[in-house]
Structure formats: structure tokens, C-alpha cells
Design an enzyme around this catalytic site. Structure first.
Site: not given
Ligand code: SAM
Ligand code: DTB
Ligand code: SF4
Length: 369
Positions: A53, A57, A261, A97, A60, A189, A129
């Protein structure tokens, strides 16, 4: 308290900071007023496009610029998704989802493929979702027409703290996407993450922003940061269970009809800690051994917990009356009767799905007319 309460930052902070027993008691009372406290909605996550990506973030593992140990994947095929959805459904999930590591949705062949994936899961009578990053109103409408039920797009934190964790997009972009999803009559959500170094005020400010959306989101995921090696937040200390309970309980009170959730971070929580979260108003979890890229409790562990607590899985579309699409609602009493016999959930799900399918067919016919 009704969903129409005019919340202020001060009021939310006062709720959050009160003695824990008072907070949980109040949250449990609100929960029982609007929800079946013995029911849990089970949702399964499926990463349909993993890693690479362009966003930054800080939390992430899927951001291309960090060096994390994840397996990257191109878009999954229809067959891969159908088989994952069937597996999830057989173990009690009423919602799938699908997540993509995209900054935003583009009008290209990949998006057309995602529309096919949505149709595939919709035809299995699951709530579908997606979480695909930013999207336009037109794209949201296309997703809704394909059968999408909910769009996940988290605010993650307060507007102020957001700038500290992400620089490649702004808070306004997030709110705009939520608005676009709403215009397409998708359910929303949207929630956040605790444990990134934010203050209690940031958490409460995020709740204020969510609670001020009209209507409030139908579901709010509360994630505890999973500190992944290679990300800028790798050194963050795990969130204490009391923080999680406070966040869940406060969310419950300020958004009474929302499904709260319990999301990322459950592997660090004891069964007793999770039970306290259910008491404080959590009504849903992500099930399955994996979240998107990181581990989640095994199915056996969750089943043992549900059994010990007497929690029953919620059927698909059972809460549609709280959503933007009341026409999808299936009588909730009938649903809970069908789910009331432990050990019969799959059989019950089939009966229930017939009802839900009929409703959705009616909706399609109306849309065509
Ligand atoms: N790329 C899209 C976005 O950012 O909206 C969708 C996927 S993103 C991985 C979805 C959500 O996962 C993020 O908004 C964040 O709240 C959650 N997330 C990602 N990495 C995480 C982590 N290490 N711990 C907890 N939540 C995480
Ligand atoms: C949300 O709030 N948590 C989920 C879902 N919506 C998409 C994602 C959590 C991701 C945790 C880190 C990972 O497994 O990559
Ligand atoms: Fe990309 Fe992760 Fe940020 Fe979603 S949360 S926009 S997958 S870097």
C-alpha cells in the site's frame, strides 16, 4: 439515553473517566435497552489484496514503505473468496469483511473484479462489508448495487492525532468517504485504534466525531493496536484491558444503537477481559485465526468463550432495522428463536437465509420497477 443526545467532549471525557464499575454498569444498562446482551455478531475478515500500500499509516504492516514480514498477494479470485465465505458461514459468521491494501478505489478492472466478489458473497446471503480505502459516491453506488451492505472506513483517532500517524491523507478525506458511502445508502462501519500513543482526550474526541455523524455509524470497531515489527509503532506497549473496557463502554453509551465490535488485539486479551467487554456493550467480534495479516484467536477458543458465556451468534441482516436499509430487516424475534438452540446454528441459518433472500429479492424488484 437516546442516540439524539448532544454529546460534547467534556461529557464524553466525564463518562470515560468515571469509576470503572459505574461506567460498566451504565454501559450494560444502555446495551440491554437496545440490544440482546446474549447475542454476538460474528464477522470474518478476508484480505483480498495484501500489502504494497502506498499510504504511510504508522500502525499498518501493509504499508509498502515499512519492512514487515507479511506475504503480499494480488486480488483473490472469485473461487478463493467463495470458498473462504462458505467456510466462515459454516462456523457462524453472518458477515464477511473484505479488505484491500489500497489508498483508494480506482475505476478499473480491479474494481470490476471486486464488484464480482461482492456479488458472490451476497449470493451466499451473508452481510457483505468492504474496506478498500477512499471511494467516490459513484463507486459507493456501484458497490451497493452489487449487494454491499456495509463499508468499513475507520477514523482511527482524533483529527489532531491523525496527523501524527498518517501524512499521506487527511481526516477530511476520511469523512468525505463516509459521506459518499452514506449517500449510496450503505451502512457505515467506522471506529478506531487505541494504544498508538494517543491521549484519552483523543479517544473521546474520535468518539464525539463518530457520535455526531447523522445517522451514527451502524457499527464501530474498537481495535487495540497490534504493534507489528517493522512499523513505526512497533515499540508501543500493549493496551491494558481496563483501557479497552473503558473505550468499549464509552462507545456503547454515546452510540446506543450501534454494534460495537471488539476488533484487533483480542489475542492479548484474556477470556475474562473479553467477557467484561461484552458486558460493557461489545456485540460483535472478528472471528477466524487471522485478521488481515496478523493472528486472531482460534475458532475453538472463541467457541469455548461463547459457550461459557452463553452467547449466541446473530443472524445476517438481523439488525437491518437500525440501518439505512430497513427494507432488508427480517423479524428479529423470528431470528433469535431460530438461533436459540445451541448446536443447530447452521440449520437455523439456512432457514433464516431464505427469509433474508426473499427480502432482498423484493428490494431488487422494487429498484427495477
Ligand atoms: N486500506 C484501507 C483503509 O485504510 O481504509 C482498508 C484496510 S486497513 C488495514 C483497515 C483498518 O485496519 C485501518 O483503518 C486500521 O484501523 C486497522 N488496522 C490496520 N493495522 C492495524 C494494527 N496494526 N492494529 C490495529 N488495527 C489496525
Ligand atoms: C477494523 O477496524 N479492524 C479490522 C477491519 N476493520 C478491517 C482490521 C484489523 C487489522 C489488524 C492488522 C492486520 O491484521 O493486518
Ligand atoms: Fe494502506 Fe494500511 Fe493505511 Fe489501509 S491502513 S491505507 S492498507 S497503509
Amino acid at each position: 439515553m437516546e442516540a439524539t443526545t448532544a454529546w460534547t467532549l467534556e461529557k464524553i471525557k466525564a463518562l470515560y473517566n468515571q469509576p470503572l464499575m459505574d461506567l460498566v454498569y451504565e454501559a450494560a444498562r444502555v446495551h440491554r435497552e437496545h440490544h440482546d446482551p446474549n447475542e454476538v455478531q460474528i464477522s470474518t475478515l478476508l484480505s483480498i489484496k495484501t500489502g504494497g500500500c502506498p499510504e504511510d499509516c504508522s500502525y499498518c504492516p501493509q504499508a509498502a514503505r515499512y519492512h514487515t514480514d507479511i506475504e503480499k498477494n494480488d486480488l483473490l479470485s472469485v473461487e478463493q473468496v467463495r470458498s473462504a465465505a462458505l467456510g466462515a458461514q459454516a462456523t457462524g459468521s453472518s458477515r464477511l469483511c473484505m479488505g484491500a491494501a489500497w489508498r483508494n478505489v480506482k475505476d478499473d478492472a480491479d474494481f470490476d473484479h471486486v464488484l464480482d466478489l461482492v456479488k458472490t458473497v451476497y449470493d451466499l446471503n451473508m452481510e457483505v462489508c468492504c474496506t478498500l480505502g477512499m471511494l467516490s459516491e459513484n463507486q459507493a453506488k456501484k458497490l451497493a448495487n452489487a449487494g454491499l451492505y456495509a463499508y468499513n472506513h475507520n477514523l482511527d483517532s482524533s483529527e489532531d492525532f491523525y496527523k501524527e500517524i498518517i501524512s499521506t491523507r487527511g481526516y477530511e478525506d476520511r469523512l468525505k468517504t463516509l459521506d459518499n458511502a452514506r449517500k449510496a445508502k450503505l451502512t457505515i462501519c467506522s471506529g478506531g485504534i487505541i494504544g498508538m500513543g494517543e491521549s484519552i482526550e483523543d479517544r473521546c474526541q474520535m468518539l464525539l466525531t463518530l457520535a455526531s455523524l447523522k445517522p451514527q455509524p451502524e457499527s464501530v470497531p474498537i481495535n487495540a493496536l497490534v504493534a507489528v515489527e517493522g512499523t513505526p509503532l512497533e515499540e508501543q506497549k500493549p493496551v491494558e484491558i481496563w483501557e479497552m473496557v473503558r473505550m468499549v463502554a464509552t462507545t456503547r453509551i454515546v452510540m446506543p444503537t450501534t454494534t460495537v465490535r471488539l476488533s484487533a488485539g483480542r489475542t492479548e486479551m484474556s477470556p475474562e477481559g473479553q467477557a467484561l467487554c461484552f458486558l460493557a456493550g461489545a456485540g460483535s467480534i472478528f472471528a477466524g485465526a487471522k485478521l488481515l495479516t496478523t493472528p486472531n484467536p482460534e475458532e475453538d477458543e472463541d467457541n469455548a468463550l461463547f459457550k461459557a458465556l452463553g452467547l449466541q451468534p446473530r443472524a445476517a441482516y438481523a439488525k437491518a432495522e437500525n440501518s439505512q436499509r430497513p427494507e432488508l430487516a427480517v423479524n428479529e424475534t423470528a431470528a433469535s428463536e431460530q438461533w436459540s438452540r445451541p448446536g443447530h446454528k447452521i440449520e437455523a441459518n439456512i432457514k433464516y437465509k431464505e427469509l433474508a433472500k426473499e427480502k432482498r429479492q423484493n428490494l431488487k424488484d422494487e429498484q427495477k420497477a
